[in-house]
Design an enzyme around this catalytic site. Sequence first.
Site, mmCIF file in Angstrom:
data_model
loop_
_atom_site.group_PDB
_atom_site.id
_atom_site.type_symbol
_atom_site.label_atom_id
_atom_site.label_comp_id
_atom_site.label_asym_id
_atom_site.label_seq_id
_atom_site.Cartn_x
_atom_site.Cartn_y
_atom_site.Cartn_z
ATOM 1 C CB CYS B 50 37.157 -5.939 28.590
ATOM 2 S SG CYS B 50 36.583 -4.680 27.632
ATOM 3 C CG HIS B 99 28.959 1.480 41.704
ATOM 4 N ND1 HIS B 99 30.277 2.152 41.550
ATOM 5 C CD2 HIS B 99 29.111 0.146 41.287
ATOM 6 C CE1 HIS B 99 31.155 1.407 41.252
ATOM 7 N NE2 HIS B 99 30.433 0.164 40.738
#
Lengths: 263, 427
Positions: B50, B99
Amino acid sequence: MNPILTPISLLIYAIAALLYLIQLVFQKRTFLVFGQRLVILAFLLQGIGFAIHIAQVGYPFLLDSSDSYLFSAWVLAGLFILICLKYRFQVAGALFLPAILVLYTLAHFSQENYLGNTGLANSPWASIHIVFGFLSFSIFFLSFILGVLFLFQELQLKRKKIWRIFDKLPSLDVLDQLHYKALSVGFVLLSLGIITGAAWAKSVKGVYFFDDPRQLWSIIAWLVYAFFFQVRFSAGWKGRRGVLLSLMGFMVILFTFLEVRHV
Amino acid sequence: MKLVTVGLNHKTAPLEIREKLAFTPEKLKEGLRRLMENPSTEESMILSTCNRVEVYSATAHPSKTIAEIKHFLSGFHQISPQELAPHFYHHVHFDAVLHGFRVASGLDSMVLGESQILGQMKEAYQLASEGGTTGPFLNRYLHRVFNVAKKIRTETEIATRPVSVSYVAVQLAKRIFGSLEGRKALLIGAGKMSELASRHLKGQGISEIWVTNRSFDRAQEIAKSCEGHAVHFNDFLLSLPLVDVVITSTAAEGFVLQSEQIHEAMHLRKNRPMFIIDIAVPRNVDPSIHRIFNVYLYNLDDLQSVVEMNQKERVLEAQKAEGLIVREAQGFIEGLKTLSVAPTIQRLSKKLDQIRRLELEKALGRLKNLNPDEREIFEACTLAIVNKILHEPMLALKTQPPESAPSNELTYIEIIQKLFRLDEVIE
């Protein structure tokens, strides 16, 4: 005591103490692990030193104060290792290790021979009394440290602030229980110490008393602790009040063992 | 071969965009298939939560692949590229490796250091590997990602301190009582908060829960749902000495718990510690109660301030973690450079040897009346065939310097790994 193993074990304890203290600042877990291993190593070396000592002098042993303090340090290290096995206690090394170093220092500066010239060694009670006495000393020292940790933890909860260095302390309940158990064992040992001391005096001098203020101090300490157990059960002095009382008891114990002869 | 990451997260895109871009598990499989149709993409994985949608791809043509992924994301979800463009970020090679490590360790999360993302990443990897869109590169990378995330959790304290009010309350209770197993609790007030608290307490092993409320029916309801006992509001003082944890959440004006009542209860329970949590606004409990021996009273603000302290600690720990992660990413990139002649050769010969043994066994099974000498010759023969076949490719592998292939072509190592499907041999 063993002229080689004693300084080596002292050095290792000192390094471990340093690691535990540095750990408080840098919070590196590897320091704890390493410190723990060093303590175990020093404990084993010291144990070997004792075995050699006892094998050499035979019974009675531990007859001068220097050896007795080293014995106390050894027991305290053992207790610390034991507790760490069961609880998250590694952080407490920052208190235990300095305490061990203090005992080493006492051992260095106090050179009293308990027998003097009076032939007290003729009694079979000599070593038994000394072992009980210093075992109780180590265990009271342990309960003192536990009490201090309890106060830190309780202070955090009352102040509603969690400090970094005390974050990892065991719970109040665990500390209170351990402190109480240590005191119970220490109390029994102290009682035995007082009784065997009296027996020693009787067997050598024919009366139950030496002219030694330590007898008086130890009985005062015994009374303080007896009061502790009394109020813990009857008045529910659990927690901080009980701990403060037991810290007072420990002060008296210190008087007893530090040979306060001229107070 | 290089890693690229394209995506957007809660910092770069508002919820309206994120929800449009999210993949359901079924869509995700479909998406992976479409993604792999791009000619430049060698391997792919889609991470969709989400708070973020990210594509991790291995490619020999990073800029081309990045453009293709962006194109794919807007095409697949039918959103105009112009609308999405400002929200996208992309990373190549070292930055992409870094990342991924940061994301998996919770350093890029809304709640710093949270661990849910690691599970989500594992699921994403599993889906991709079931769909057959991962290969030697992503396999190697993601295993490292999971290792790094684990390492961050054990070597820093980023996740040890709770940062939600309810977990802070539980942790404080544990600081007092050790474990909550077998302890007893009293809930004063039977609102939504109380219901939540009862479930939370039950989950922590609280053995008995008493519930009291001005309207008894409501108390009974909650008591039933948590297998506790309902107590009439006029009688709840009777249960006070029995309980270790009290949670108040009534809408009452004025204090429901007064100092004298707690004094008396503490006397009756022989001063065993009591933890009172006052989550009502206005407060339900007289604040002077905190001064009583062995009583610990925390209100909503107190809990909130512990949460804030813990958040600060997490930020400090996150700085430590960032340093660790940079080192890990450098290590990974270094490892890629030498990726790695020796293991490839090892795996290749292992795979061929497995095949040889299997076939040899079959053949020997059928040729039962060979004498030991003949068997030996037979075995040596198969071994020689495999070794002779391997000789030239091995030589080529060993003599090609690791970086010699032009950047947009596959190295021998990669070719061999692909041709022989060497990623499947890893035990």
